[in-house]
Design an enzyme around this catalytic site. Structure first.
Site, PDB file in Angstrom:
ATOM      1  N   ASP A   3       0.706  -1.224   0.172  1.00 28.08           N
ATOM      2  CA  ASP A   3       0.058  -0.042  -0.034  1.00 28.08           C
ATOM      3  C   ASP A   3       0.955   1.272   0.066  1.00 28.08           C
ATOM      4  O   ASP A   3       2.080   1.115   0.318  1.00 28.08           O
ATOM      5  CB  ASP A   3      -0.935  -0.012   1.322  1.00 28.08           C
ATOM      6  CG  ASP A   3      -1.659   1.008   1.583  1.00 28.08           C
ATOM      7  OD1 ASP A   3      -2.309   1.885   0.462  1.00 28.08           O
ATOM      8  OD2 ASP A   3      -1.655   1.869   2.472  1.00 28.08           O
ATOM      9  N   ASP A  20      -1.443  -1.124   6.048  1.00 26.39           N
ATOM     10  CA  ASP A  20      -2.177  -0.553   7.570  1.00 26.39           C
ATOM     11  C   ASP A  20      -3.596  -0.237   7.719  1.00 26.39           C
ATOM     12  O   ASP A  20      -3.947  -0.101   8.895  1.00 26.39           O
ATOM     13  CB  ASP A  20      -1.051   0.688   7.719  1.00 26.39           C
ATOM     14  CG  ASP A  20      -1.532   1.946   6.872  1.00 26.39           C
ATOM     15  OD1 ASP A  20      -1.676   1.890   5.643  1.00 26.39           O
ATOM     16  OD2 ASP A  20      -1.303   2.971   7.439  1.00 26.39           O
ATOM     17  N   ASP A  74      -7.222  -1.885   3.468  1.00 26.29           N
ATOM     18  CA  ASP A  74      -6.599  -3.186   3.202  1.00 26.29           C
ATOM     19  C   ASP A  74      -6.608  -4.493   3.897  1.00 26.29           C
ATOM     20  O   ASP A  74      -5.874  -5.221   3.630  1.00 26.29           O
ATOM     21  CB  ASP A  74      -4.917  -2.708   3.705  1.00 26.29           C
ATOM     22  CG  ASP A  74      -4.416  -1.391   3.039  1.00 26.29           C
ATOM     23  OD1 ASP A  74      -4.704  -1.140   1.869  1.00 26.29           O
ATOM     24  OD2 ASP A  74      -3.646  -0.536   3.950  1.00 26.29           O
TER      25      ASP A  74
END
Length: 763
Positions: free
Chosen positions: A458, A652, A656
């Site tokens: 990410d 995080d 996600d």
């Protein structure tokens, strides 16, 4: 670990009956595990069991007797404090019991103590038998035989009797042929045959071989010695990597200004307390610094190598060491629910997860003992034939010799080494990982991380620090929405963009308006109603603002754009800037060096995502922007279609969570949301990407040791069984010494696993 866990269906039968059934079938003492509230062990001036039957005062969740005088009180710390429980809650002042260590360590220590006492007792009974059999003493065969029979019987009943119970329990309740059955068969054979030989001696018809009580007694004693050494080594290995050892036992209670010091047991801390921490002292529990500045060494908990500067308002975590100044800390988490407890709980959970390798081990171990029984029968039959046909021995002499070979095969073979190969490494590796700032939540993750071929990251809060700053703000139209309303929408969100907006508005002295029906939409933004109008804040794609000229300008500048609409009408735009984590380039370069492909998937706009990818030299073909949680899931699923690809996803945020669950190894950054942490397989205790490399390296090191252990177990059992069976003409293992096989086989497995204790990576 001397511990087992069971999930029970309370509707199937009363819990008390299920507990009794479990205890009967396993031999373990069984108790219900409490997962709510805090626990306090106190001394009772009377019968603890009778005390536990009284009505519960307000705030008390459970009373249970630990032993005759010790009572465990489970209470709700939000309702009543620990000191109040002791002082007057029950109408009498109670006293704290001695602090108990964690159940797994306590049970392990108890097991070592019990094994030690049984080993000493066995040795005390065996030594006279050995003296009578081997020493130069006057020939009094019947007297010495009678004494040896009595002592051997005591050993067989009092010491080896534990093996009988265990072997029969396994056969009856779980239908498994265990190692203990081999011990039972071998010692019983030697013992019974010695009785038969002694009976012939008493009746005046002694056998050629005579009795050999020293074989059965020495066999039991050496087996017990082997189990003692193994139990002690396992216990020390578990203790050496236990994260709970970082929890302090006492702390200094004080006022907010550091006055009125009082040293108390850490278990008596309660919400609202302040405590003082001096230089070179370990911090008792999680909290916020009220007064004082210092540097704190968090390496034992998070793996952070350098001390961290701390000042009023800075958070501190349990188990870390205050290195210089005196600080006063306001408690935020009680010792039973602080960082150390949370980490230890996750590590313990991983210990109870089976790796895929363990499934193969279970199959091998399950067939090992039956195979040894077959080999034993073959050994006896072959040596009877050899004794009669080749060595021209009498039938009784050939049978006795064959039996000694069979006994040796039974006892020298050791499935324990095979069974310990994986779980011993899992236990030590889990503790070593925690001390390096990495938590493996499952044994499967520890096993499979070394296979990763494609790492997906990410962007915001993962590759970047997530510390967004406002580069530009634009209000559109006739002030359709005011800053307090935006603040009201974003103030409760933990998304980095929302937090940046909130911090920006706080710095301007803005107070949040009360927005109703606030709802977070992962990967999109937040929405709510104010004055009867629908207010939305989020990314430009969700709000359909990407073609707005003002938004286009901010996007082209590589900024993250946060939009606000009122009833669908554009109202405000914020352009945010983030910076790449300092270690990101180094970590991604190392992954590329290891031939691991890298991708970036982000819910952010293309301009900001592409700029980060270019700076980190990630191919644009491996970059996906404006991704919803579903888009991230699809990308991970597409990678998984190639069976040669093993994926790792590092993120995080709540958006996600699905991708973390879909990856072969999901890695969660410590600063992220609780939802994503729950979905991850690996948790990084500090927000640094170097933890990814630590996880990969530790996985490789752990599985290397599993392979070494497998190889040793195979080599040991192969040569030990051949030696025991007499396959080598000039070398064999005497039956009375076969019990040493437990030490020879198991100790190297434990020592190889224990090497992981010193695993350290400073990237």
């Amino acid at each position: 670990m001397s511990k087992a866990e069971f999930d029970l269906d309370g509707n199937a039968s009363p819990i008390d009956e299920i507990i009794k059934a479990v205890e009967k079938s396993t031999g373990f003492s069984c108790k219900r595990v409490n997962t709510e509230g805090q626990e306090l062990d106190v001394l009772i001036d009377g019968d603890a069991k009778a005390f536990a039957e009284r009505d519960y005062p307000k705030g008390i969740l459970q009373l249970s007797a630990i032993d005759k005088r010790v009572l465990r009180i489970t209470f709700d710390p939000d309702v009543v404090g620990a000191r109040a429980v002791l002082a007057d809650l029950f109408g009498t002042r109670l006293r704290l019991a001695v602090c108990r260590i964690s159940p797994d360590l306590e049970n392990g220590q108890k097991h070592v103590r019990e094994t030690a006492w049984f080993t000493l007792a066995s040795a005390a009974l065996t030594i006279p038998v050995l003296v009578l059999a081997w020493a130069s003493v006057p020939p009094r065969a019947i007297v010495y035989g009678s004494v040896s029979l009595a002592l051997a019987t005591a050993v067989q009943v009092l010491i080896a009797g534990r093996f009988y119970a265990s072997a029969l329990r396994a056969l009856i309740f779980t239908r498994v042929i265990e190692m203990d059955l081999l011990i039972v068969l071998s010692t019983t054979t030697a013992y019974v045959f010695s009785i038969v030989a002694f009976t012939y001696l008493v009746t005046g018809h002694p056998l050629e071989t005579g009795e050999f009580f020293e074989t059965s007694t020495l066999l039991v004693t050496l087996v017990m010695l082997g189990r003692l050494v193994s139990a002690f080594a396992r216990q020390k290995a578990v203790e050496s990597v236990s994260i709970r050892s970082l929890q302090v036992q006492t702390t200094t209670l004080c006022d907010a200004d550091g006055r009125n010091d009082e040293k108390i047991d850490a278990r008596l801390l309660q919400y609202g307390d302040n405590f003082k921490v001096g230089p070179d002292s370990r911090i008792g529990t999680d909290g916020i610094i009220v007064t004082g500045t210092t540097e704190v060494d968090e390496s034992m908990v998070t793996g952070e190598a350098l001390p961290i500067d701390k000042s009023p308002g800075s958070p501190v975590i349990a188990g870390s060491i205050n290195t210089s100044g005196v600080i006063v800390v306001r408690l935020t988490n009680l010792p039973g629910n602080n960082t150390i407890s949370t980490i230890a709980a996750m590590v313990d959970e991983a210990k109870f997860q089976k790796a895929k390798t363990q499934e193969m081990v279970d199959i091998v171990a399950g067939w090992f003992v039956p195979a040894i029984l077959v080999l034993t029968l073959l050994t006896v039959v072959i040596w009877i034939a050899v004794g009669i046909r080749v060595r021209l021995q009498g039938t009784s002499e050939a049978v006795v010799a064959a039996i000694t070979y069979g006994i040796t095969v039974l006892i020298v073979s050791c499935p324990c080494a095979i069974g310990l190969c994986v779980p011993m490494v899992t236990v030590v590796a889990g503790g070593a990982a925690a001390k390096n700032g990495v938590i493996f939540k499952t044994a499967v993750a520890l096993e499979s991380a070394r296979k990763v071929t494609h790492a997906v990251f990410d962007k915001t809060g993962t590759l970047t620090a997530g510390e967004l700053s406002i580069a530009e703000e634009i209000f559109l139209g006739a002030n359709l929405v005011a800053r307090p309303v935006i603040f009201g929408l974003t103030s409760n969100s933990k998304h980095p963009v929302s937090m940046a907006i909130s911090s920006h508005l706080v710095s301007k002295g803005i107070k949040a308006a009360e927005v109703e029906n606030v709802r977070a939409l992962p990967g999109q933004g937040v929405e709510g109603t104010y004055g009867g109008r629908l207010i939305r804040c989020g990314n430009t794609r969700w709000l359909s603002l990407q073609n707005l000229p003002e938004a286009r300008r901010l996007l082209d500048a590589g900024l993250t754009v946060f939009g606000v609409t009122v009833e669908g009408v554009p109202a405000a735009l914020f352009g945010l800037h983030d910076h790449i984590r300092p270690e990101a380039r180094r970590v991604l370069a190392e992954l590329k060096k290891r031939k691991i492909a890298i991708s970036i998937v982000s819910g952010d706009d293309a301009g900001a995502t592409d700029a980060v990818a270019a700076e980190l030299a990630v191919p644009i073909t491996n970059v996906r922007s404006r991704c919803t949680p579903g888009d991230k899931q699809e990308y991970m699923a597409a990678l998984a279609t190639d069976k040669r690809v093993h994926t790792l996803f590092c993120g995080d945020g709540t958006n996600d969570a699905i991708a973390l669950a879909c990856a072969d190894v999901g890695v969660h950054m410590s600063s992220g949301s609780d939802v994503s942490q729950a979905a991850a397989d690996v948790v990084l205790l500090r927000p640094a990407l170097t933890g990814v490399l630590v996880a990969l390296d530790l996985s490789r090191a752990a599985m290397h040791r599993v392979s070494l252990n497998f190889a040793w177990s195979f080599v040991y059992n192969l040569f030990a069984i051949l030696l025991a069976a007499g396959a080598f003409v000039n070398a064999r293992i005497p039956p009375q010494y076969a019990g040493l096989g437990e030490i020879v086989s198991v100790l190297p497995v434990i020592l190889v696993a224990l090497q992981l204790k010193w695993f350290r990576r400073d990237y």
